[in-house]
Design a protein around this motif. Structure first.
Motif, PDB file in Angstrom:
ATOM      1  N   GLY A   7      -5.171  -2.356 -13.646  1.00 36.51           N
ATOM      2  CA  GLY A   7      -4.789  -3.734 -13.921  1.00 36.51           C
ATOM      3  C   GLY A   7      -5.156  -4.659 -12.775  1.00 36.51           C
ATOM      4  O   GLY A   7      -5.608  -4.247 -11.703  1.00 36.51           O
ATOM      5  N   SER A   8      -4.929  -5.955 -12.997  1.00 33.16           N
ATOM      6  CA  SER A   8      -5.249  -6.955 -11.976  1.00 33.16           C
ATOM      7  C   SER A   8      -4.068  -7.288 -11.082  1.00 33.16           C
ATOM      8  O   SER A   8      -4.237  -7.918 -10.051  1.00 33.16           O
ATOM      9  CB  SER A   8      -5.727  -8.243 -12.661  1.00 33.16           C
ATOM     10  OG  SER A   8      -4.724  -8.746 -13.544  1.00 33.16           O
ATOM     11  N   GLY A   9      -2.863  -6.882 -11.456  1.00 34.75           N
ATOM     12  CA  GLY A   9      -1.687  -7.193 -10.652  1.00 34.75           C
ATOM     13  C   GLY A   9      -1.304  -6.033  -9.759  1.00 34.75           C
ATOM     14  O   GLY A   9      -2.102  -5.121  -9.497  1.00 34.75           O
ATOM     15  N   ARG A  10      -0.095  -6.054  -9.283  1.00 35.94           N
ATOM     16  CA  ARG A  10       0.404  -5.014  -8.389  1.00 35.94           C
ATOM     17  C   ARG A  10       0.859  -3.812  -9.204  1.00 35.94           C
ATOM     18  O   ARG A  10       1.484  -3.956 -10.247  1.00 35.94           O
ATOM     19  CB  ARG A  10       1.560  -5.550  -7.557  1.00 35.94           C
ATOM     20  CG  ARG A  10       2.104  -4.551  -6.547  1.00 35.94           C
ATOM     21  CD  ARG A  10       3.206  -5.150  -5.719  1.00 35.94           C
ATOM     22  NE  ARG A  10       3.695  -4.219  -4.711  1.00 35.94           N
ATOM     23  CZ  ARG A  10       4.683  -4.477  -3.870  1.00 35.94           C
ATOM     24  NH1 ARG A  10       5.271  -5.654  -3.905  1.00 35.94           N
ATOM     25  NH2 ARG A  10       5.067  -3.575  -2.989  1.00 35.94           N
ATOM     26  N   MET A  41       4.149   3.042  -4.159  1.00 33.96           N
ATOM     27  CA  MET A  41       4.830   2.433  -3.017  1.00 33.96           C
ATOM     28  C   MET A  41       3.848   1.842  -2.022  1.00 33.96           C
ATOM     29  O   MET A  41       4.228   1.012  -1.184  1.00 33.96           O
ATOM     30  CB  MET A  41       5.719   3.477  -2.325  1.00 33.96           C
ATOM     31  CG  MET A  41       6.825   4.030  -3.209  1.00 33.96           C
ATOM     32  SD  MET A  41       7.850   5.232  -2.353  1.00 33.96           S
ATOM     33  CE  MET A  41       8.522   4.226  -1.036  1.00 33.96           C
ATOM     34  N   THR A  42       2.599   2.258  -2.073  1.00 30.74           N
ATOM     35  CA  THR A  42       1.607   1.753  -1.129  1.00 30.74           C
ATOM     36  C   THR A  42       0.732   0.662  -1.711  1.00 30.74           C
ATOM     37  O   THR A  42      -0.185   0.195  -1.050  1.00 30.74           O
ATOM     38  CB  THR A  42       0.712   2.910  -0.664  1.00 30.74           C
ATOM     39  OG1 THR A  42       0.057   3.491  -1.819  1.00 30.74           O
ATOM     40  CG2 THR A  42       1.534   3.980   0.036  1.00 30.74           C
ATOM     41  N   SER A  43       1.002   0.250  -2.934  1.00 29.40           N
ATOM     42  CA  SER A  43       0.186  -0.786  -3.547  1.00 29.40           C
ATOM     43  C   SER A  43       0.543  -2.139  -2.942  1.00 29.40           C
ATOM     44  O   SER A  43       1.705  -2.527  -2.902  1.00 29.40           O
ATOM     45  CB  SER A  43       0.407  -0.813  -5.066  1.00 29.40           C
ATOM     46  OG  SER A  43      -0.321  -1.873  -5.646  1.00 29.40           O
ATOM     47  N   ALA A  44      -0.468  -2.841  -2.469  1.00 28.35           N
ATOM     48  CA  ALA A  44      -0.243  -4.156  -1.850  1.00 28.35           C
ATOM     49  C   ALA A  44      -0.236  -5.240  -2.915  1.00 28.35           C
ATOM     50  O   ALA A  44      -0.901  -5.106  -3.953  1.00 28.35           O
ATOM     51  CB  ALA A  44      -1.338  -4.436  -0.821  1.00 28.35           C
ATOM     52  N   PRO A  45       0.510  -6.305  -2.715  1.00 30.86           N
ATOM     53  CA  PRO A  45       0.509  -7.394  -3.700  1.00 30.86           C
ATOM     54  C   PRO A  45      -0.840  -8.090  -3.735  1.00 30.86           C
ATOM     55  O   PRO A  45      -1.599  -8.050  -2.758  1.00 30.86           O
ATOM     56  CB  PRO A  45       1.626  -8.323  -3.189  1.00 30.86           C
ATOM     57  CG  PRO A  45       1.707  -8.026  -1.727  1.00 30.86           C
ATOM     58  CD  PRO A  45       1.396  -6.573  -1.579  1.00 30.86           C
TER      59      PRO A  45
END
Length: 215
Positions: free
Chosen positions: A104-107, A112-116
């Motif tokens: 996807g294009s969002g967070r 837990m390591t996905s940046a905004p």
């Protein structure tokens, strides 16, 4: 002789019909009241169960024979009761689910390591929202200065003993006073010089030097 044969024939027919009627009545009574139910209610339709197949597809199992999903593998038939269900974990299906990547294009809320996502560039304002004022140095305010003495020194007169006297003007009144004299009941002449005179305001003990005014 002929009438006797006909009577026997009628009696035989009547007996046969009576026997058939008795047999039919007995069968009806036995089927409805005496015998146990021959058939039971049909079981409810099996619920639709979806199973994750190794190739990543899903197939529906309706509990019927044949008729698998078109274009995919046949769904595995499982039981509908707790005793018939298989509690074994299928690691192949779990690995397939774990290997899926978020696109996807969002967070990614499952990481837990996905940046905004980066914030949009907001244009800066041309002018500040409020004018920037320099801090003002506040000077402590003391008591107000005393009022100036309302006299004009416009001339000097010298007596025979050498003592100088000052010509003082207040409005239209002219005073000639030497050292120690009081003018207008308020101002006391302290000293008289050739170019200036020192006068004290007796209401506030304030001394001021009045310069000689030539015009």
């Amino acid at each position: 002789m002929k009438s006797g044969a006909e009577d026997k024939k009628k009696v035989a027919i009547a007996g046969t019909l009576g026997a058939v009627a008795v047999i039919c009545l007995g069968y009806i009574i036995w089927d409805n009241f005496l015998s146990s139910p021959a058939t039971t209610a049909a079981p409810p339709a099996a619920p639709v169960i979806r199973d994750l197949t190794p190739n990543g597809g899903t197939a529906a199992n309706t509990g019927r024979k044949g008729g698998g999903a078109t274009g995919g593998s046949t769904a595995k038939k499982v039981g509908t009761t707790a005793a018939q269900l298989d509690p074994t974990l299928h690691m192949e299906a779990m690995k397939v689910a774990e290997s899926l990547e978020y696109s996807g294009s969002g967070r990614n809320i499952f990481s837990m390591t996905s940046a905004p996502p980066p914030m949009a560039n907001i244009p800066k304002p041309i002018a500040p929202p409020r004018p920037i004022t320099q801090p003002v140095n506040v000077v402590p305010v003391g008591p107000p200065p005393p009022p100036p003495i309302n006299l004009r020194f416009f001339g000097v007169a010298t007596r025979s003993n050498g003592q100088r006297q000052a010509f003082l003007l207040q409005g239209d009144d002219v005073f000639l006073a030497g050292s120690g004299d009081v003018v207008a009941r308020r101002y006391k002449v302290v000293t008289v010089n050739a170019t200036s005179a020192v006068v004290m305001d007796m209401t506030n003990n304030n001394q001021q030097t009045l310069p000689l005014v030539t015009q």
